[in-house]
Each structure stands twice: as C-alpha cells, then as structure tokens.
Design an enzyme around this catalytic site. Structure first.
Site, PDB file in Angstrom:
ATOM      1  N   HIS A 275     -26.077   7.939  14.038  1.00 53.58           N
ATOM      2  CA  HIS A 275     -27.466   8.216  13.674  1.00 53.58           C
ATOM      3  C   HIS A 275     -27.678   7.981  12.187  1.00 53.58           C
ATOM      4  O   HIS A 275     -26.820   8.286  11.357  1.00 53.58           O
ATOM      5  CB  HIS A 275     -27.904   9.611  14.110  1.00 53.58           C
ATOM      6  CG  HIS A 275     -27.398  10.764  13.301  1.00 53.58           C
ATOM      7  ND1 HIS A 275     -28.041  11.238  12.172  1.00 53.58           N
ATOM      8  CD2 HIS A 275     -26.328  11.570  13.470  1.00 53.58           C
ATOM      9  CE1 HIS A 275     -27.402  12.286  11.700  1.00 53.58           C
ATOM     10  NE2 HIS A 275     -26.343  12.504  12.460  1.00 53.58           N
ATOM     11  N   ASP A 287     -23.581  13.313   6.704  1.00 49.76           N
ATOM     12  CA  ASP A 287     -24.283  13.475   7.977  1.00 49.76           C
ATOM     13  C   ASP A 287     -25.634  12.764   7.935  1.00 49.76           C
ATOM     14  O   ASP A 287     -26.633  13.361   7.570  1.00 49.76           O
ATOM     15  CB  ASP A 287     -24.484  14.964   8.245  1.00 49.76           C
ATOM     16  CG  ASP A 287     -25.116  15.260   9.589  1.00 49.76           C
ATOM     17  OD1 ASP A 287     -25.143  14.363  10.435  1.00 49.76           O
ATOM     18  OD2 ASP A 287     -25.583  16.400   9.790  1.00 49.76           O
ATOM     19  N   GLU A 328     -31.961  11.844  15.471  1.00 52.18           N
ATOM     20  CA  GLU A 328     -30.860  12.618  16.062  1.00 52.18           C
ATOM     21  C   GLU A 328     -30.985  14.070  15.674  1.00 52.18           C
ATOM     22  O   GLU A 328     -30.740  14.978  16.487  1.00 52.18           O
ATOM     23  CB  GLU A 328     -29.522  12.042  15.597  1.00 52.18           C
ATOM     24  CG  GLU A 328     -28.293  12.648  16.304  1.00 52.18           C
ATOM     25  CD  GLU A 328     -27.696  13.837  15.580  1.00 52.18           C
ATOM     26  OE1 GLU A 328     -26.660  14.360  16.054  1.00 52.18           O
ATOM     27  OE2 GLU A 328     -28.237  14.279  14.545  1.00 52.18           O
ATOM     28  N   GLU A 329     -31.376  14.305  14.421  1.00 56.37           N
ATOM     29  CA  GLU A 329     -31.470  15.674  13.925  1.00 56.37           C
ATOM     30  C   GLU A 329     -32.598  16.463  14.583  1.00 56.37           C
ATOM     31  O   GLU A 329     -32.642  17.685  14.481  1.00 56.37           O
ATOM     32  CB  GLU A 329     -31.655  15.674  12.399  1.00 56.37           C
ATOM     33  CG  GLU A 329     -30.503  15.062  11.619  1.00 56.37           C
ATOM     34  CD  GLU A 329     -29.227  15.881  11.677  1.00 56.37           C
ATOM     35  OE1 GLU A 329     -29.207  16.906  12.379  1.00 56.37           O
ATOM     36  OE2 GLU A 329     -28.246  15.492  11.024  1.00 56.37           O
ATOM     37  N   ASP A 357     -20.129  10.231  14.006  1.00 56.07           N
ATOM     38  CA  ASP A 357     -21.098  11.124  13.382  1.00 56.07           C
ATOM     39  C   ASP A 357     -20.350  12.095  12.472  1.00 56.07           C
ATOM     40  O   ASP A 357     -19.590  12.926  12.953  1.00 56.07           O
ATOM     41  CB  ASP A 357     -21.840  11.898  14.480  1.00 56.07           C
ATOM     42  CG  ASP A 357     -22.991  12.735  13.944  1.00 56.07           C
ATOM     43  OD1 ASP A 357     -23.161  12.817  12.717  1.00 56.07           O
ATOM     44  OD2 ASP A 357     -23.725  13.310  14.770  1.00 56.07           O
ATOM     45  N   HIS A 457     -26.215  19.941   6.255  1.00 64.05           N
ATOM     46  CA  HIS A 457     -27.671  20.084   6.331  1.00 64.05           C
ATOM     47  C   HIS A 457     -28.272  20.663   5.059  1.00 64.05           C
ATOM     48  O   HIS A 457     -29.265  21.395   5.102  1.00 64.05           O
ATOM     49  CB  HIS A 457     -28.070  20.939   7.542  1.00 64.05           C
ATOM     50  CG  HIS A 457     -28.009  20.193   8.831  1.00 64.05           C
ATOM     51  ND1 HIS A 457     -28.506  20.698  10.013  1.00 64.05           N
ATOM     52  CD2 HIS A 457     -27.500  18.968   9.137  1.00 64.05           C
ATOM     53  CE1 HIS A 457     -28.320  19.819  10.984  1.00 64.05           C
ATOM     54  NE2 HIS A 457     -27.702  18.759  10.472  1.00 64.05           N
TER      55      HIS A 457
END
Length: 495
Positions: A275, A287, A328-329, A357, A457
């Site tokens: 992603h 990420d 994706e998130e 990922d 994140h």
C-alpha cells in the site's frame, strides 16, 4: 499497515471464507516446462537490488510528504504525487502502467460527548467512531443497557437479552470481534446507539468502520475505567446517558497504480503488492513507503533484466503484476476494489499474491506470513499454495542465516481480499505497534519491551526512523520471490 480497529471481517470468518473458496487450480495443473533462466533470474535480481537504489524512493516519498502537509494519506495531494511518481517511473521502464480510480470517504468529527445524567452528572472522555452515524441535534438521551461480558463480549445475539435493549444505548466491552459486528448485534437487539469501553489502558476506544455505509447507529468509545463504572452502576439500577456525536463524511477520489510486464503468461500472473498511502498523522516512510519502495526497485531491476523487451529468453515465463494500493489505512479499500473488479477468470489467472507492508521497522523482527498455520495462532492456513510461499521465503532466509518467525494472517493488510478469493498469499513484515519480547531482542537485537515501530501511525514515521539492515533483507526477499515465480510456479505444487 492499518490499525486493528478497521478490520472489516473477523479472523475466524476470514479463515473460513478462505477455506471455503480456496481452489488449488495451480496444483492440479500440469507443471510448466523449465524456463531457460529458471533460478538465474532470482539470483540476478537479488544481486542487483540494493538499499541504495530503494532508499532514493524512500527519500522521494519523504520529500513529497514534506511538500504536502506532512503526509501521503489517500485522497490528499501527497498521495496523488506519490502515485504519479510510481506511475511515471515505471512507464519510463517500459511497463504497461495504469491508474485505477475509486471513491473513498473522510470523516471530520465536530462533536463527541457522553454525559452521565441524573445526580452527580458528569462528562466522560469520548471518541466518536470513524464513519459513525451522527446523533440528532441535542444528542440521544436514553438508559444504558450493558451487553453480556464473556469471551466474545457483545459479538452475538445471545449477548443481548430479548427486549432489554429496545430504545436504549448499548454498553459493550471491546474485544474478540470487529466493531461492525458489535454495532450490528446491538442494532438488531433494538439499541439506538452503542458505547464501547476499552479492555485495557486509560484512553477511550478509538474504533471505526470502513465506510459511512457501515455506520448503522451512533457509535463511540470510552475508557475501561468509565465503562466498568457504568456497567456496575447499571447492574444496581437504571443509568441514563446523553450521547452526542456530530460527524461529517466527505467523499474523495483516490487511485491504485497497477503495472505489469509486457511479456509472460497472462494465465499465470504473479501479483505483488504494497500500500502506498500513509495515515494523515505522518509521512508513512516505514508504513508503507518501505514496501512501496521495495516493490518499485525490484520492478526497475526486473525491467533491466529484460522483462519488457522482446526476444527469446528475455521476457519472464509468467506475467508479473505490481500493485500499489491506496486507502489501505481506511480498511484495505484499494486492494478490495481491485479484486472486486476482476472477473472470475481474471481471479483464477492470478497464481499467487505477495504482500510487503512495513519492512524497515526501527526495532524489527523478521516476520513471515504463516501460510500453513504451523503456529496455530489466530486465523487458519491460507489457500492452497500459501504454505509453499512461506517455505520459499523461509528457505531463502535460512540460506542467508537470517532468523525469522511466523506471523498470522490477521486481516490487517492487503493480502486479505486475495485470500478471501482463494488466491494463495505470502510475504513479510517487520512489526508495527506490537512489543518486542526479550527472546526476540536476543535473536534480532533491538530493545525488549519497546514497540517494533515506536513511530507507528505517527509523525515520527519518517526517513530517519527506518532500519536499513531489515530493509535490505526484505528487499532480497522480494527480489528472490519475484525472480523465482516469474520463471517457474513449480514450487507451489511441492509438498
């Protein structure tokens, strides 16, 4: 890698669905004749692919984020620029490249409040679920009805005694199933809203759904302490609360990037994905800039090996298709959209799916997706062929003297839609918010008791906070797997 709160189907459901639809077409087919370069392409790609080349893509993603508000989230200029960079780079390398556009939604919360009514009225820390339905102006004022707390709290109809929830706000403990399942069960019992309290920690549950369509009734999260206090009070007598939620849902457009080799058998497609979107809170370099950069660099080296050139012995035996998924998130929306658009024949033509990922976590562990369910953790085995993919990756790491361990197909990344359609899958990642154990620190180095990625994140997921040794190892894994399967699928049929 998306947070657990967005998981759209439960782990048992995902495993059952995969088992039900898995069709080992490849394993029953006659093996293809050996390609002249079988074995050599994988070796050449591993030798050619390196950190220096892939790192320049990471640097580009960081530059794009810096120029676009600090992130590359789906539906933002930062993601659009990232997609254009990948698209244009691969177009120059001779790939057949296309965009795949689709709609997403963005949630903007204006009000999130829970007030305990009556004597000693107080306001509780509250987090509106992403894509919740808003309450009417002034909120919903109603008695609380606690759902049964067991191994699957609030997940099934028997957690909501008949008639006890009609016109009330359900109080549900977090755990065991998705927020969508808890909400649906509460709504089916007649609840007009749902409040989920945490199972640990001191912060409210930050849950959510994948789209506004999944928000049936107003839904929010509170802390463990507040939830237990409310449950105890409701057991002793009626407790009423006012739930006030006001959330705007804005439709946006985003896109996947799909690139495939010009040659190779189109009925034996090797699909590799990562992603491309970050979360809004940061640039997303680990990420998942790491997986995206790894795929891009392997694709470029595959092109240099002649994947897009005419001539005998140049093109791979099997078509290789690379996918950079968006959203994706937000709940695997890009990969789900891609798979949903395929015809049944096109799905059957995909021999396998490889997912990468988060492959450069700063406190890494080398995880390999547990295709054969040998770890007996969480979901079951992947579709037929998944065990062989795991074995190929494990064997390669063993030859390089790199320690590794299994990771469950827990539904948190883009392999999910492929597994759900019976396509064998595998891949690697180096850890997200999970905490490294003392045993893992002894095997891999790093810090025990700390997250695999302390910047998960967050704004700190930037170019300074990646582990280049882990990145290098996983670049080699991608190169070896792509090179192997591009020339031969015979290992998928081995015991």
């Amino acid at each position: 890698m998306r947070a657990i709160r967005h998981r759209r189907r439960s782990i048992p459901a995902l495993a059952a669905l995969a088992a039900a639809v898995a069709a080992p077409v490849l394993l029953s087919a006659a093996p293809a004749a050996a390609h002249p370069r079988e074995g050599r392409l994988a070796k050449e790609l591993v030798e050619e692919v390196g950190v220096r080349g892939a790192h320049r893509h990471l640097a580009k993603f960081q530059q794009i984020a810096d120029a676009n508000g600090g992130n590359r989230a789906a539906g933002t200029p930062g993601h659009a620029a990232s997609a254009a960079y990948v698209h244009d780079t691969l177009k120059k390398a001779g790939y057949d490249v296309s965009y795949q556009d689709f709609d997403i939604h963005e949630a903007h919360t204006r009000t999130e409040k829970t007030t305990v009514l009556g004597q000693g009225s107080r306001e509780l820390a509250t987090a509106a679920f992403t894509f919740t339905r808003s309450t009417p102006a002034g909120g919903l004022a109603a008695p609380l009805a606690p759902a049964r707390v067991d191994e699957t709290p609030g997940c099934t109809a028997d957690d909501y005694p008949a008639g006890a929830f009609a016109g009330k706000i359900a109080l549900v403990k977090r755990g065991a199933c998705t927020f969508v399942e808890k909400q649906r069960a509460a709504a089916a019992a007649g609840a007009i809203g749902v409040i989920v309290y945490n199972h640990s920690g001191t912060t409210p549950v930050r849950g959510g759904f994948s789209s506004p369509a999944e928000g049936i009734i107003p839904s929010a999260g509170i802390t463990l302490a507040d939830g237990e206090a409310l449950a105890a009070a409701a057991a002793a007598g009626e407790v009423s609360v006012r739930l006030e939620l006001d959330q705007e849902h804005v439709k946006k457009r985003t896109r996947n990037v799909i690139a495939e080799t010009r040659g190779g058998r189109s009925d034996r497609v090797v699909t590799v994905g990562a992603h491309l979107d970050s979360v809004p809170e940061g640039p997303g370099i680990n990420d998942n800039g790491s997986g995206s950069a790894g795929l891009l660099e392997v694709a470029l080296k595959l092109a240099e090996e002649g994947a897009n050139k005419k001539g005998k012995g140049k093109q791979p035996a099997n078509k290789v298709r690379f996918g950079w998924w968006s959203a994706e998130e937000l709940g695997l929306l890009g990969s789900e959209h891609y798979v949903a658009q395929l015809s049944e024949k096109q799905k059957k033509d995909i021999a396998l799916y490889l997912n990468f990922d988060m492959i450069a976590s700063p406190n890494p562990v080398q995880f390999v997706y547990d295709g054969d369910d040998s770890d007996k953790t969480g979901a079951g085995a992947g579709p037929a062929g998944s065990a062989q993919i795991e074995a190929l990756i494990n064997g390669f790491l063993d030859k390089k003297g790199k320690p590794h361990e299994g990771s469950d197909f827990d539904g948190r990344s883009d392999y999910g839609p492929f597994i759900a359609n019976g396509i064998p899958a595998g891949g690697t990642f180096t850890g997200a918010e999970g905490v490294k154990t003392a045993e893992q620190a002894a095997r891999y180095g790093g810090t025990a008791g700390a997250p695999y990625d302390p910047n998960y994140h967050g704004a700190g997921d930037d170019l300074k906070n990646v582990d280049l040794k882990a990145f290098d190892t996983n670049l080699d894994v991608i190169a070896h797997a792509v090179g192997t399967y591009a020339e031969s699928l015979r290992s998928l049929g081995r015991p």
